[in-house]
Each structure stands twice: as structure tokens, then as C-alpha cells.
Design a protein around this motif. Structure first.
Motif, PDB file in Angstrom:
ATOM      1  N   ALA A 125      67.792  11.378 -90.712  1.00  0.00           N
ATOM      2  CA  ALA A 125      67.538  12.785 -90.662  1.00  0.00           C
ATOM      3  C   ALA A 125      66.675  12.975 -89.536  1.00  0.00           C
ATOM      4  N   ALA A 126      65.979  12.367 -89.013  1.00  0.00           N
ATOM      5  CA  ALA A 126      65.048  12.624 -87.433  1.00  0.00           C
ATOM      6  C   ALA A 126      66.212  12.652 -86.561  1.00  0.00           C
ATOM      7  N   LEU A 127      67.237  12.069 -86.545  1.00  0.00           N
ATOM      8  CA  LEU A 127      68.234  11.996 -85.549  1.00  0.00           C
ATOM      9  C   LEU A 127      68.970  13.455 -85.318  1.00  0.00           C
ATOM     10  N   VAL A 128      69.346  13.679 -86.747  1.00  0.00           N
ATOM     11  CA  VAL A 128      70.010  15.130 -86.946  1.00  0.00           C
ATOM     12  C   VAL A 128      69.069  16.169 -86.667  1.00  0.00           C
ATOM     13  N   ARG A 129      67.892  16.197 -86.898  1.00  0.00           N
ATOM     14  CA  ARG A 129      67.094  17.236 -86.716  1.00  0.00           C
ATOM     15  C   ARG A 129      66.709  17.331 -85.028  1.00  0.00           C
ATOM     16  N   ALA A 130      66.731  16.368 -84.534  1.00  0.00           N
ATOM     17  CA  ALA A 130      66.589  16.098 -82.996  1.00  0.00           C
ATOM     18  C   ALA A 130      67.898  16.577 -81.956  1.00  0.00           C
ATOM     19  N   GLY A 131      68.970  16.846 -82.858  1.00  0.00           N
ATOM     20  CA  GLY A 131      70.145  17.303 -82.120  1.00  0.00           C
ATOM     21  C   GLY A 131      71.332  16.266 -82.018  1.00  0.00           C
ATOM     22  N   ALA A 132      71.290  15.001 -82.540  1.00  0.00           N
ATOM     23  CA  ALA A 132      72.112  14.068 -82.481  1.00  0.00           C
ATOM     24  C   ALA A 132      73.496  14.445 -83.019  1.00  0.00           C
ATOM     25  N   LYS A 133      74.695  13.993 -82.641  1.00  0.00           N
ATOM     26  CA  LYS A 133      75.777  14.361 -83.099  1.00  0.00           C
ATOM     27  C   LYS A 133      76.395  13.155 -83.771  1.00  0.00           C
ATOM     28  N   PHE A 134      77.148  13.413 -84.587  1.00  0.00           N
ATOM     29  CA  PHE A 134      77.857  12.216 -85.347  1.00  0.00           C
ATOM     30  C   PHE A 134      79.426  12.742 -85.666  1.00  0.00           C
ATOM     31  N   GLU A 135      80.307  11.893 -85.590  1.00  0.00           N
ATOM     32  CA  GLU A 135      81.815  12.007 -85.765  1.00  0.00           C
ATOM     33  C   GLU A 135      82.081  10.956 -86.507  1.00  0.00           C
ATOM     34  N   ASN A 136      82.641  11.419 -87.780  1.00  0.00           N
ATOM     35  CA  ASN A 136      83.123  10.485 -88.782  1.00  0.00           C
ATOM     36  C   ASN A 136      82.035   9.439 -89.285  1.00  0.00           C
ATOM     37  N   GLY A 137      80.723  10.017 -89.200  1.00  0.00           N
ATOM     38  CA  GLY A 137      79.479   9.211 -89.732  1.00  0.00           C
ATOM     39  C   GLY A 137      79.008   7.978 -88.644  1.00  0.00           C
ATOM     40  N   VAL A 138      79.635   8.250 -87.422  1.00  0.00           N
ATOM     41  CA  VAL A 138      79.251   7.305 -86.170  1.00  0.00           C
ATOM     42  C   VAL A 138      78.589   8.278 -85.292  1.00  0.00           C
ATOM     43  N   LEU A 139      77.231   7.833 -84.868  1.00  0.00           N
ATOM     44  CA  LEU A 139      76.472   8.594 -83.850  1.00  0.00           C
ATOM     45  C   LEU A 139      77.196   8.651 -82.345  1.00  0.00           C
ATOM     46  N   VAL A 140      77.407   9.639 -82.113  1.00  0.00           N
ATOM     47  CA  VAL A 140      78.263   9.812 -80.604  1.00  0.00           C
ATOM     48  C   VAL A 140      77.030   9.840 -79.566  1.00  0.00           C
ATOM     49  N   GLU A 141      77.369   9.209 -78.552  1.00  0.00           N
ATOM     50  CA  GLU A 141      76.396   9.110 -77.456  1.00  0.00           C
ATOM     51  C   GLU A 141      76.407  10.218 -76.641  1.00  0.00           C
ATOM     52  N   ARG A 142      75.523  10.888 -76.210  1.00  0.00           N
ATOM     53  CA  ARG A 142      75.472  12.027 -74.964  1.00  0.00           C
ATOM     54  C   ARG A 142      75.929  11.624 -73.669  1.00  0.00           C
ATOM     55  N   GLN A 143      76.686  12.397 -73.181  1.00  0.00           N
ATOM     56  CA  GLN A 143      77.154  11.896 -71.844  1.00  0.00           C
ATOM     57  C   GLN A 143      76.344  12.827 -70.855  1.00  0.00           C
ATOM     58  N   GLU A 144      75.743  11.990 -69.784  1.00  0.00           N
ATOM     59  CA  GLU A 144      74.937  12.574 -68.819  1.00  0.00           C
ATOM     60  C   GLU A 144      75.759  13.360 -67.884  1.00  0.00           C
ATOM     61  N   GLN A 145      75.332  14.794 -67.799  1.00  0.00           N
ATOM     62  CA  GLN A 145      75.963  15.673 -66.831  1.00  0.00           C
ATOM     63  C   GLN A 145      75.342  15.500 -65.504  1.00  0.00           C
ATOM     64  N   ALA A 146      76.535  15.698 -64.480  1.00  0.00           N
ATOM     65  CA  ALA A 146      76.030  15.494 -63.084  1.00  0.00           C
ATOM     66  C   ALA A 146      75.297  16.951 -62.681  1.00  0.00           C
ATOM     67  N   ALA A 147      74.251  16.767 -61.753  1.00  0.00           N
ATOM     68  CA  ALA A 147      73.711  17.937 -61.615  1.00  0.00           C
ATOM     69  C   ALA A 147      74.037  18.434 -60.270  1.00  0.00           C
TER      70      ALA A 147
END
Length: 59
Positions: A37-59
Motif C-alpha cells: 500500500a505504501a508503494l501505491v500511495r507513493a505512485g508506484a506502477k504495477f502491471e499484472n501484479g508486478v512492480l514496474v520500474e521507472r525509467q530515468e528520463q534524459a534531461a
């Protein structure tokens, strides 16, 4: 017994309430991922029940 409005007692009203709660519990599902629940509140994304890592964007 404590009288309630309308002359009903708590025993009169608690029996139907107990039946409603017991009936509802048969349809409730336990949350198996409560630790996430803490991950979801922090904005984590899940696909089919698996945590999806954020991809770093080039600045």
C-alpha cells in the motif's frame, strides 16, 4: 436494554445488524498485498501484479 428511538431496544436492532455483517463477511476478500500500500500511495506502477520500474528520463 437501552431503549432507542421508536421504542426499540438494542437487542432488537443488534440481531439484524449482526446478520448483515456476517452475510457481508462471506463476500469480503482479504487484502493480500497490504504491505504494498505504501508503494501505491507513493505512485508506484504495477502491471499484472508486478512492480514496474521507472525509467530515468534524459534531461
Amino acid at each position: 436494554m437501552l431503549p432507542l428511538s421508536g421504542g426499540h431496544t438494542t437487542a432488537f436492532t443488534s440481531r439484524p445488524t449482526k446478520r448483515l455483517v456476517e452475510s457481508a463477511q462471506t463476500r469480503w476478500r482479504a487484502i493480500t498485498g497490504a504491505h504494498l500500500a505504501a508503494l501505491v500511495r507513493a505512485g508506484a506502477k504495477f502491471e499484472n501484479g508486478v512492480l514496474v520500474e521507472r525509467q530515468e528520463q534524459a534531461a
